[in-house]
Write an enzyme that holds these catalytic residues in place. Structure first.
Site, PDB file in Angstrom:
ATOM      1  N   GLU A  93     -15.623  97.358   7.305  1.00 29.46           N
ATOM      2  CA  GLU A  93     -14.330  96.690   7.387  1.00 29.46           C
ATOM      3  C   GLU A  93     -14.520  95.177   7.234  1.00 29.46           C
ATOM      4  OE1 GLU A  93     -12.371  98.144  11.082  1.00 29.46           O
ATOM      5  OE2 GLU A  93     -14.033  99.581  11.054  1.00 29.46           O
ATOM      6  N   HIS A 126      -6.006  97.230  16.184  1.00 31.18           N
ATOM      7  CA  HIS A 126      -5.414  97.393  14.851  1.00 31.18           C
ATOM      8  C   HIS A 126      -3.895  97.203  14.829  1.00 31.18           C
ATOM      9  CE1 HIS A 126      -9.272  98.364  13.365  1.00 31.18           C
ATOM     10  NE2 HIS A 126      -9.298  99.638  13.655  1.00 31.18           N
ATOM     11  N   HIS A 155      -9.696 100.246   5.950  1.00 27.07           N
ATOM     12  CA  HIS A 155     -10.389 101.061   6.964  1.00 27.07           C
ATOM     13  C   HIS A 155     -10.849 102.389   6.359  1.00 27.07           C
ATOM     14  CE1 HIS A 155     -11.385 102.679  10.915  1.00 27.07           C
ATOM     15  NE2 HIS A 155     -11.079 101.495  11.464  1.00 27.07           N
TER      16      HIS A 155
END
Length: 335
Positions: free
Chosen positions: A302, A104, A174
């Site tokens: 996601e 991420h 998210h």
């Protein structure tokens, strides 16, 4: 109409702001400018409001717990193998924050910074952030914007990014969803428009193989619960390959609460979707309304490019060029 923005804390010498979008159907969505986080998402059910995402009442808890609750993840969401890639003949080494890999966008990814917040109208807010050249090892300056628009029971997210040098970009929402507002999600029913999935190794890195879902526990082409035949929740953390040729108005994911009181429909223009069922959750800290989130307390849907696409030439390209902005559209309706 909207409330705010109002200051709720300070971080890195900046004001942390929160605003709440309200729709004509009574939906309330609270957004903070740290990580462009959706802190709370309340939906009317049988005369009362139910929080359908996981989050925290205290801002400080977002700093102490790395679950990415409600955040915008990037520059490159998901994982990059070995925290490195080669672009135009040059190798770039990134900051590794999950073993040898990057997750991420690294420790100072988009989800870990204070954004600018601008109210566009009563039901829309835009958040903007500039990631400088070299941040977390990425080439090029990246100017990112996320626009949330609430209409009825549907929230639209428009994500855009411009760069001054070729660079990989993969940005996603998210949110952790629990349509019952409590307990775990094992008896939620899920349908996905996905005929294939990307095979991964033990470190959750794609091997490069793409396999059909038929005959596997990744087959959600018919709605089914997120548990096995013994009723135990299944630990998913996998990228599904969404069907191509679909119309923008067609959902790629439909999630239904176990008592059918609420249904979630997700639409996106992205090629993949990471299904994560919260198997690593076990938070002793209180969440929204004092709730304690158990393992499997929420699931993420996601919408994204494929993980590690920068190192897999046959995956859809994630490289953004100057003058060719990144764009990402997603709509999530819960009601």
């Amino acid at each position: 109409m909207a409330n705010g923005p109002r200051k709720i804390a300070s971080h890195d010498g900046r004001d942390v702001l929160e605003t709440t979008l309200t729709s004509e159907t009574g939906v309330l969505i609270s957004v903070i400018n740290y990580g462009a986080i959706i802190r709370d998402w309340k939906v009317p059910v049988a005369g009362s409001l139910r929080s359908v995402v996981l989050g925290f009442d205290r801002f400080e808890d977002y700093l102490e717990h790395n679950s990415y609750f409600g955040a915008i993840a990037g520059r490159v969401a998901n994982r990059i193998a070995g925290a490195r890639f080669t672009l135009d003949g040059k190798e770039y080494r990134l900051q590794a924050n999950e073993g040898m890999n990057q997750l991420h966008g690294g420790e100072r990814g988009l989800s870990r910074q204070v954004w600018e917040m601008e109210m566009l109208s009563g039901d829309a807010v835009r958040l903007t952030l500039t990631s400088p050249d070299g941040e977390m090892g990425y080439p090029g300056r990246l100017d990112v914007s996320v626009t949330y628009r609430l209409a009825g029971n549907a929230l639209t997210m428009d994500i855009a990014a411009e760069t001054d040098a070729p660079t990989p970009v993969n940005i996603t929402q998210h949110n952790y969803f629990n349509l019952m507002g409590e307990g775990d999600i094992r008896n939620h029913t899920l349908w996905l428009a996905a005929n294939a999935y990307t095979v991964r190794d033990a470190d959750l890195i794609p091997t490069g193989r793409i396999e059909p879902v038929a005959g596997s526990h990744f087959d959600f082409r018919r709605p089914r619960p997120l548990c096995d035949t013994q009723g135990e929740p299944i630990a998913y953390d996998n990228n599904l390959v969404l069907d191509t040729g679909r119309h923008r108005s067609a959902p790629v994911a439909v999630l239904t609460a176990q008592d059918e009181s609420l249904k979630l429909m997700l639409k996106t223009d992205q090629p993949g979707l990471q299904l994560y069922t919260g198997s690593k959750l076990n938070l002793s800290v209180p969440g929204l309304g004092g709730r304690h989130y158990p393992r499997f307390g929420g699931l993420c849907l996601e919408d994204q490019n494929f993980p590690d696409a920068i190192n897999q030439p046959h995956f859809p390209s994630c490289v953004v060029m100057p003058g060719q902005p990144y764009s990402h559209w997603c709509e999530i309706e819960i009601g």
